[in-house]
Design a protein around this motif. Structure first.
Motif, mmCIF file in Angstrom:
data_model
loop_
_atom_site.group_PDB
_atom_site.id
_atom_site.type_symbol
_atom_site.label_atom_id
_atom_site.label_comp_id
_atom_site.label_asym_id
_atom_site.label_seq_id
_atom_site.Cartn_x
_atom_site.Cartn_y
_atom_site.Cartn_z
ATOM 1 N N LYS A 164 5.811 2.195 -9.452
ATOM 2 C CA LYS A 164 6.641 2.232 -8.252
ATOM 3 C C LYS A 164 8.064 1.830 -8.612
ATOM 4 C CE LYS A 164 2.748 1.098 -5.219
ATOM 5 N NZ LYS A 164 2.284 0.291 -4.065
ATOM 6 N N ASN A 165 9.030 2.470 -7.948
ATOM 7 C CA ASN A 165 10.436 2.189 -8.249
ATOM 8 C C ASN A 165 10.951 0.931 -7.561
ATOM 9 O OD1 ASN A 165 10.764 4.468 -9.898
ATOM 10 N ND2 ASN A 165 11.183 5.785 -8.128
ATOM 11 N N LEU A 166 10.498 0.707 -6.343
ATOM 12 C CA LEU A 166 10.976 -0.435 -5.576
ATOM 13 C C LEU A 166 9.978 -1.583 -5.660
ATOM 14 C CD1 LEU A 166 12.397 1.274 -2.355
ATOM 15 C CD2 LEU A 166 13.592 0.673 -4.468
ATOM 16 N N VAL A 167 10.498 -2.766 -5.899
ATOM 17 C CA VAL A 167 9.647 -3.949 -6.014
ATOM 18 C C VAL A 167 10.246 -5.072 -5.175
ATOM 19 C CG1 VAL A 167 8.548 -5.601 -7.571
ATOM 20 C CG2 VAL A 167 9.017 -3.267 -8.361
ATOM 21 N N GLY A 168 9.401 -5.716 -4.401
ATOM 22 C CA GLY A 168 9.844 -6.841 -3.590
ATOM 23 C C GLY A 168 8.955 -8.044 -3.806
ATOM 24 N N ASP A 169 9.136 -9.030 -2.962
ATOM 25 C CA ASP A 169 8.409 -10.289 -3.097
ATOM 26 C C ASP A 169 8.067 -10.806 -1.709
ATOM 27 O OD1 ASP A 169 8.643 -13.424 -2.956
ATOM 28 O OD2 ASP A 169 8.137 -13.006 -5.040
ATOM 29 N N LYS A 170 6.863 -11.377 -1.600
ATOM 30 C CA LYS A 170 6.480 -12.056 -0.364
ATOM 31 C C LYS A 170 6.256 -13.523 -0.683
ATOM 32 C CE LYS A 170 2.643 -13.160 1.155
ATOM 33 N NZ LYS A 170 1.858 -14.441 1.362
ATOM 34 N N THR A 171 7.200 -14.346 -0.285
ATOM 35 C CA THR A 171 7.062 -15.794 -0.389
ATOM 36 C C THR A 171 7.552 -16.382 0.926
ATOM 37 O OG1 THR A 171 7.435 -15.789 -2.798
ATOM 38 C CG2 THR A 171 7.734 -17.883 -1.636
ATOM 39 N N PRO A 172 6.656 -16.854 1.785
ATOM 40 C CA PRO A 172 7.081 -17.318 3.111
ATOM 41 C C PRO A 172 8.218 -18.338 3.065
ATOM 42 C CG PRO A 172 4.700 -17.163 3.029
ATOM 43 C CD PRO A 172 5.188 -16.916 1.635
ATOM 44 N N ARG A 173 8.166 -19.295 2.140
ATOM 45 C CA ARG A 173 9.166 -20.364 2.149
ATOM 46 C C ARG A 173 10.562 -19.896 1.747
ATOM 47 N NH1 ARG A 173 10.829 -22.229 -2.609
ATOM 48 N NH2 ARG A 173 9.572 -21.982 -4.487
ATOM 49 N N TYR A 174 10.677 -18.682 1.228
ATOM 50 C CA TYR A 174 12.012 -18.150 0.958
ATOM 51 C C TYR A 174 12.802 -17.963 2.249
ATOM 52 C CZ TYR A 174 10.893 -17.085 -3.970
ATOM 53 O OH TYR A 174 10.563 -17.161 -5.309
ATOM 54 N N ALA A 231 0.817 -1.218 0.000
ATOM 55 C CA ALA A 231 0.000 0.000 0.000
ATOM 56 C C ALA A 231 0.849 1.265 0.000
ATOM 57 C CB ALA A 231 -0.931 0.008 1.209
ATOM 58 N N SER A 232 2.135 1.125 0.307
ATOM 59 C CA SER A 232 3.027 2.279 0.237
ATOM 60 C C SER A 232 3.110 2.763 -1.211
ATOM 61 C CB SER A 232 4.425 1.893 0.727
ATOM 62 O OG SER A 232 5.385 2.881 0.361
ATOM 63 N N PRO A 233 3.135 4.064 -1.424
ATOM 64 C CA PRO A 233 3.266 4.582 -2.795
ATOM 65 C C PRO A 233 4.656 4.355 -3.385
ATOM 66 C CG PRO A 233 3.301 6.391 -1.221
ATOM 67 C CD PRO A 233 2.954 5.160 -0.439
ATOM 68 N N HIS A 234 5.561 3.809 -2.558
ATOM 69 C CA HIS A 234 6.944 3.653 -2.997
ATOM 70 C C HIS A 234 7.343 2.210 -3.293
ATOM 71 C CE1 HIS A 234 7.339 7.786 -1.614
ATOM 72 N NE2 HIS A 234 6.843 7.404 -0.457
ATOM 73 N N VAL A 235 6.566 1.232 -2.816
ATOM 74 C CA VAL A 235 6.983 -0.166 -2.906
ATOM 75 C C VAL A 235 5.840 -1.040 -3.421
ATOM 76 C CG1 VAL A 235 8.060 -2.108 -1.698
ATOM 77 C CG2 VAL A 235 8.426 0.239 -0.862
ATOM 78 N N ALA A 236 6.147 -1.894 -4.375
ATOM 79 C CA ALA A 236 5.206 -2.916 -4.843
ATOM 80 C C ALA A 236 5.724 -4.272 -4.384
ATOM 81 C CB ALA A 236 5.075 -2.887 -6.359
ATOM 82 N N ILE A 237 4.825 -5.128 -3.911
ATOM 83 C CA ILE A 237 5.217 -6.448 -3.429
ATOM 84 C C ILE A 237 4.521 -7.525 -4.253
ATOM 85 C CG2 ILE A 237 5.252 -8.052 -1.489
ATOM 86 C CD1 ILE A 237 7.079 -5.707 -1.060
ATOM 87 N N VAL A 238 5.310 -8.357 -4.904
ATOM 88 C CA VAL A 238 4.788 -9.486 -5.673
ATOM 89 C C VAL A 238 4.333 -10.565 -4.690
ATOM 90 C CG1 VAL A 238 5.389 -11.323 -7.307
ATOM 91 C CG2 VAL A 238 6.277 -8.996 -7.637
ATOM 92 N N HIS A 239 3.171 -11.140 -4.960
ATOM 93 C CA HIS A 239 2.628 -12.171 -4.073
ATOM 94 C C HIS A 239 3.142 -13.553 -4.457
ATOM 95 C CE1 HIS A 239 -0.112 -14.342 -1.469
ATOM 96 N NE2 HIS A 239 -0.537 -15.051 -2.506
ATOM 97 N N GLU A 240 4.067 -14.072 -3.666
ATOM 98 C CA GLU A 240 4.531 -15.454 -3.744
ATOM 99 C C GLU A 240 4.927 -15.897 -5.159
ATOM 100 O OE1 GLU A 240 2.392 -18.300 -1.469
ATOM 101 O OE2 GLU A 240 1.902 -16.862 0.117
ATOM 102 N N SER A 241 6.059 -15.382 -5.616
ATOM 103 C CA SER A 241 6.571 -15.803 -6.923
ATOM 104 C C SER A 241 6.873 -17.299 -6.927
ATOM 105 C CB SER A 241 7.846 -15.025 -7.260
ATOM 106 O OG SER A 241 8.851 -15.253 -6.280
ATOM 107 N N ARG A 242 7.545 -17.786 -5.901
ATOM 108 C CA ARG A 242 7.787 -19.218 -5.653
ATOM 109 C C ARG A 242 8.803 -19.885 -6.581
ATOM 110 N NH1 ARG A 242 1.496 -21.252 -4.867
ATOM 111 N NH2 ARG A 242 0.943 -19.782 -3.209
#
Length: 288
Positions: free
Chosen positions: A247-257, A165-176
């Motif tokens: 958004k300039n910054l992009v991350g990922d949320k994958t618990p098993r990482y 929800a931050s205007p600065h960061v996008a988070i990919v949902h579980e690339s895996r």
């Protein structure tokens, strides 16, 4: 007791892999603190990520400019809510006793040691890979900027939505696929380079559509079809997703990482890791 050991191992793996990186690259968030004072925890997290805090992070449920239909079918969007899982009132006493018999009521202490000697975590090839990655400019990009990891059922989806929800960061949902495809050289050369053969495999992956990236975009990451390093290609994919999201910054949320912090760090030395930890008894209750 099996769930207790499973939870404890995931916490240990996260601290074993992330602790040696230092506070500049590894940050722990306690789920209970995130729920009780979300604004403060988000401010601390933004400080770690190097972005300004925005109160949209605690009001993510009011945001509707971008959604993931597949995610919402499994985890409907709802506001931050305390007490959704409370082992004190919802967990049978015999289950609490079995869980606590493993002496896992508190997260294991932070590891102060060196890299794990588990297979693949301290190999010479990874050390070489790290040096190569550090010398690679990756076009000046820092993506993937952050990986959100933790034991499953710890609230990582909630944290993902708050950061996204931050205007600065996008988070990919579980690339895996980022860790295993590199380790198993799926669609890669023996040296770990991406060729045009990799593209159809990625397009067919069930998590591909969420990236909002076209085949033409992917082909553009391989100039004249020439192989490129895996880390450069993944960086390009994340940059394309960030462009689509504005958004300039992009991350990922994958618990098993949480099991793969060493290899992800070797590939992306600038990436930061956010490790979410929840009381193991509530994790057990959520998993049942």
């Amino acid at each position: 007791s099996i769930t207790a050991l499973w939870w404890r191992r995931k916490v240990l793996l996260g601290r074993e892999g992330g602790g040696p990186l230092g506070p500049g690259l590894y940050h722990e968030v306690r789920y209970e603190s995130l729920i009780s004072d979300p604004a403060r925890e988000c401010e601390r997290l933004c400080g770690f990520l190097g972005v300004p805090y925005d109160d949209a992070m605690t009001k993510f449920d009011e945001r509707r400019e971008w959604t993931d239909p597949d995610l919402e079918r499994v985890h409907p969007i709802m506001p931050i809510t305390a007490g959704l899982r409370d082992w004190r009132s919802q967990m049978p006493r015999e289950s609490v006793e079995r869980f606590e018999a493993a002496d896992t009521r508190s997260p294991p202490a932070r590891s102060q040691g060196r890299w794990s000697t588990r297979h693949g975590c301290a190999s010479p090839s990874l050390a070489t890979r790290t040096r190569a990655a550090r010398s690679c400019q990756r076009g000046g990009s820092v993506n993937p900027a952050v990986f959100i990891v933790g034991c499953q059922r710890s609230g990582t989806t909630l944290l993902q939505r708050m950061v996204d929800a931050s205007p600065h960061v996008a988070i990919v949902h579980e690339s895996r696929w980022i860790d295993t495809w590199y380790q198993k050289r799926i669609g890669l050369t023996p040296e770990g380079h991406v060729t045009p053969d990799f593209i159809p495999l990625l397009i067919e992956h069930p998590r591909f559509l969420q990236l909002e990236v076209s085949r033409e975009d992917l082909e553009g990451l391989l100039p004249n079809g020439r192989p490129v390093s895996y880390e450069s290609f993944v960086t390009g994919v994340f940059d394309l997703h960030g462009r689509a999201r504005g958004k300039n910054l992009v991350g990922d949320k994958t618990p098993r990482y949480v099991r793969s912090i060493p290899i992800l760090h070797a590939l992306f030395p600038e990436a930061k890791f956010v490790h979410l930890i929840r009381d193991g008894r509530d994790v057990c209750l959520s998993a049942l």
